[in-house]
Design a protein around this motif. Sequence first.
Motif, PDB file in Angstrom:
ATOM      1  N   TRP A  30       0.883  -1.199   0.033  1.00 37.66           N
ATOM      2  CA  TRP A  30      -0.051  -0.141  -0.235  1.00 37.66           C
ATOM      3  C   TRP A  30       0.890   1.333   0.086  1.00 37.66           C
ATOM      4  CZ3 TRP A  30      -3.185  -2.270   4.708  1.00 37.66           C
ATOM      5  CH2 TRP A  30      -4.204  -3.080   4.148  1.00 37.66           C
ATOM      6  N   ALA A  31       2.050   1.319  -0.370  1.00 36.05           N
ATOM      7  CA  ALA A  31       3.046   2.515  -0.194  1.00 36.05           C
ATOM      8  C   ALA A  31       2.527   3.466  -0.961  1.00 36.05           C
ATOM      9  CB  ALA A  31       4.265   1.813  -0.535  1.00 36.05           C
ATOM     10  N   ARG A  32       2.441   2.864  -2.427  1.00 28.21           N
ATOM     11  CA  ARG A  32       1.919   3.934  -3.054  1.00 28.21           C
ATOM     12  C   ARG A  32       0.386   4.707  -2.987  1.00 28.21           C
ATOM     13  NH1 ARG A  32       4.901   1.740  -8.406  1.00 28.21           N
ATOM     14  NH2 ARG A  32       6.876   1.884  -7.713  1.00 28.21           N
ATOM     15  N   CYS A  33      -0.115   3.969  -2.379  1.00 25.01           N
ATOM     16  CA  CYS A  33      -1.884   4.297  -2.403  1.00 25.01           C
ATOM     17  C   CYS A  33      -2.382   4.317  -0.970  1.00 25.01           C
ATOM     18  CB  CYS A  33      -2.652   3.244  -3.386  1.00 25.01           C
ATOM     19  SG  CYS A  33      -2.519   1.634  -2.707  1.00 25.01           S
ATOM     20  N   TRP A  34      -1.736   4.509   0.153  1.00 28.93           N
ATOM     21  CA  TRP A  34      -1.984   4.524   1.510  1.00 28.93           C
ATOM     22  C   TRP A  34      -3.110   5.491   1.618  1.00 28.93           C
ATOM     23  CZ3 TRP A  34      -2.714   1.632   5.474  1.00 28.93           C
ATOM     24  CH2 TRP A  34      -2.696   2.395   6.669  1.00 28.93           C
ATOM     25  N   GLU A  35      -3.198   6.354   1.148  1.00 27.19           N
ATOM     26  CA  GLU A  35      -4.177   7.760   1.366  1.00 27.19           C
ATOM     27  C   GLU A  35      -5.874   7.135   0.976  1.00 27.19           C
ATOM     28  OE1 GLU A  35      -3.751  10.444   2.873  1.00 27.19           O
ATOM     29  OE2 GLU A  35      -1.766   9.678   3.041  1.00 27.19           O
ATOM     30  N   GLU A  36      -5.681   6.177  -0.400  1.00 27.82           N
ATOM     31  CA  GLU A  36      -6.798   5.697  -0.935  1.00 27.82           C
ATOM     32  C   GLU A  36      -7.359   4.500  -0.174  1.00 27.82           C
ATOM     33  OE1 GLU A  36      -4.189   6.378  -3.334  1.00 27.82           O
ATOM     34  OE2 GLU A  36      -4.977   8.300  -3.351  1.00 27.82           O
ATOM     35  N   VAL A  37      -6.400   3.855   0.468  1.00 30.51           N
ATOM     36  CA  VAL A  37      -6.694   2.477   1.268  1.00 30.51           C
ATOM     37  C   VAL A  37      -7.716   2.866   2.435  1.00 30.51           C
ATOM     38  CG1 VAL A  37      -5.875   0.642   2.779  1.00 30.51           C
ATOM     39  CG2 VAL A  37      -4.672   1.526   1.005  1.00 30.51           C
ATOM     40  N   ARG A  38      -9.085   2.202   2.437  1.00 36.67           N
ATOM     41  CA  ARG A  38      -9.955   2.388   3.293  1.00 36.67           C
ATOM     42  C   ARG A  38     -10.397   1.250   4.161  1.00 36.67           C
ATOM     43  NH1 ARG A  38     -15.037   4.512   0.349  1.00 36.67           N
ATOM     44  NH2 ARG A  38     -15.909   4.349   2.408  1.00 36.67           N
ATOM     45  N   TYR A  39     -10.298  -0.064   3.635  1.00 33.08           N
ATOM     46  CA  TYR A  39     -10.903  -1.286   4.142  1.00 33.08           C
ATOM     47  C   TYR A  39      -9.328  -2.342   4.455  1.00 33.08           C
ATOM     48  CZ  TYR A  39     -15.027   0.168   2.289  1.00 33.08           C
ATOM     49  OH  TYR A  39     -16.187   0.955   1.783  1.00 33.08           O
ATOM     50  N   CYS A  40      -9.696  -2.967   5.476  1.00 33.98           N
ATOM     51  CA  CYS A  40      -8.511  -3.767   5.862  1.00 33.98           C
ATOM     52  C   CYS A  40      -8.278  -5.038   5.053  1.00 33.98           C
ATOM     53  CB  CYS A  40      -8.632  -4.373   7.613  1.00 33.98           C
ATOM     54  SG  CYS A  40     -10.067  -5.343   7.736  1.00 33.98           S
ATOM     55  N   SER A  41      -9.312  -5.338   4.160  1.00 29.29           N
ATOM     56  CA  SER A  41      -9.203  -6.610   3.430  1.00 29.29           C
ATOM     57  C   SER A  41     -10.028  -6.520   2.117  1.00 29.29           C
ATOM     58  CB  SER A  41      -9.293  -7.846   4.482  1.00 29.29           C
ATOM     59  OG  SER A  41     -10.690  -7.964   4.631  1.00 29.29           O
ATOM     60  N   GLU A  42      -9.861  -7.495   1.488  1.00 26.83           N
ATOM     61  CA  GLU A  42     -10.905  -7.550   0.364  1.00 26.83           C
ATOM     62  C   GLU A  42     -12.220  -7.925   0.851  1.00 26.83           C
ATOM     63  OE1 GLU A  42     -11.083  -7.444  -3.196  1.00 26.83           O
ATOM     64  OE2 GLU A  42      -9.359  -5.968  -2.700  1.00 26.83           O
ATOM     65  N   ARG A  43     -12.278  -8.918   1.694  1.00 25.73           N
ATOM     66  CA  ARG A  43     -13.526  -9.186   2.146  1.00 25.73           C
ATOM     67  C   ARG A  43     -14.209  -7.984   2.991  1.00 25.73           C
ATOM     68  NH1 ARG A  43     -14.490 -13.696   7.383  1.00 25.73           N
ATOM     69  NH2 ARG A  43     -16.640 -13.829   7.187  1.00 25.73           N
ATOM     70  N   CYS A  44     -13.701  -7.369   3.740  1.00 30.92           N
ATOM     71  CA  CYS A  44     -14.510  -6.132   3.917  1.00 30.92           C
ATOM     72  C   CYS A  44     -14.874  -5.086   3.091  1.00 30.92           C
ATOM     73  CB  CYS A  44     -13.388  -5.350   5.202  1.00 30.92           C
ATOM     74  SG  CYS A  44     -13.469  -6.009   6.951  1.00 30.92           S
ATOM     75  N   ARG A  45     -14.054  -5.034   2.209  1.00 28.61           N
ATOM     76  CA  ARG A  45     -14.421  -4.172   0.817  1.00 28.61           C
ATOM     77  C   ARG A  45     -15.716  -4.676   0.284  1.00 28.61           C
ATOM     78  NH1 ARG A  45     -14.034  -3.948  -4.262  1.00 28.61           N
ATOM     79  NH2 ARG A  45     -12.946  -5.788  -4.558  1.00 28.61           N
ATOM     80  N   ARG A  46     -15.681  -6.097   0.046  1.00 31.68           N
ATOM     81  CA  ARG A  46     -17.026  -6.586  -0.636  1.00 31.68           C
ATOM     82  C   ARG A  46     -18.221  -6.431   0.198  1.00 31.68           C
ATOM     83  NH1 ARG A  46     -14.923 -11.897  -0.856  1.00 31.68           N
ATOM     84  NH2 ARG A  46     -12.666 -11.179  -1.411  1.00 31.68           N
ATOM     85  N   GLU A  47     -17.892  -6.742   1.787  1.00 28.73           N
ATOM     86  CA  GLU A  47     -19.053  -6.533   2.529  1.00 28.73           C
ATOM     87  C   GLU A  47     -19.768  -5.085   2.532  1.00 28.73           C
ATOM     88  OE1 GLU A  47     -20.862  -8.367   4.511  1.00 28.73           O
ATOM     89  OE2 GLU A  47     -20.262  -9.851   3.748  1.00 28.73           O
ATOM     90  N   ALA A  48     -18.899  -4.115   2.369  1.00 31.56           N
ATOM     91  CA  ALA A  48     -19.118  -2.694   2.307  1.00 31.56           C
ATOM     92  C   ALA A  48     -20.062  -2.704   1.207  1.00 31.56           C
ATOM     93  CB  ALA A  48     -18.037  -1.783   2.214  1.00 31.56           C
ATOM     94  N   HIS A  49     -19.421  -3.127   0.202  1.00 31.16           N
ATOM     95  CA  HIS A  49     -20.227  -2.790  -1.258  1.00 31.16           C
ATOM     96  C   HIS A  49     -21.671  -3.566  -1.207  1.00 31.16           C
ATOM     97  CE1 HIS A  49     -17.421  -0.242  -3.128  1.00 31.16           C
ATOM     98  NE2 HIS A  49     -16.476  -1.041  -2.616  1.00 31.16           N
ATOM     99  N   ARG A  50     -21.495  -4.737  -0.653  1.00 32.37           N
ATOM    100  CA  ARG A  50     -22.736  -5.560  -0.539  1.00 32.37           C
ATOM    101  C   ARG A  50     -24.014  -5.033   0.203  1.00 32.37           C
ATOM    102  NH1 ARG A  50     -21.471 -11.257   1.105  1.00 32.37           N
ATOM    103  NH2 ARG A  50     -20.314 -11.506  -1.123  1.00 32.37           N
ATOM    104  N   SER A  51     -23.458  -4.479   1.446  1.00 34.07           N
ATOM    105  CA  SER A  51     -24.475  -3.678   2.279  1.00 34.07           C
ATOM    106  C   SER A  51     -25.066  -2.575   1.852  1.00 34.07           C
ATOM    107  CB  SER A  51     -23.850  -3.485   3.973  1.00 34.07           C
ATOM    108  OG  SER A  51     -22.749  -2.770   3.871  1.00 34.07           O
ATOM    109  N   ALA A  52     -24.117  -1.956   1.087  1.00 33.88           N
ATOM    110  CA  ALA A  52     -24.667  -0.544   0.654  1.00 33.88           C
ATOM    111  C   ALA A  52     -25.642  -0.795  -0.765  1.00 33.88           C
ATOM    112  CB  ALA A  52     -23.290   0.135  -0.275  1.00 33.88           C
TER     113      ALA A  52
END
Length: 58
Positions: A30-52
């Motif tokens: 994440w060195a180049r994109c740390w500012e854009e990182v919001r979720y700890c894992s792909e699973r959490c990212r998918r869950e957020a999109h699924r619940s939205a």
Amino acid sequence: MIGAIMRRKADLPAKTCPTCSRPFRWRRKWARCWEEVRYCSERCRREAHRSARAGRQA
């Protein structure tokens, strides 16, 4: 690892995942994109999109 700076994990920047509310630390991949990182894992990212998406359909 000549020339590499050794750091303790506690010295690295941290964020809190909005999905699971757990803290997570900076990773080298994440060195180049740390500012854009919001979720700890792909699973959490998918869950957020699924619940939205479920919230929009209701």
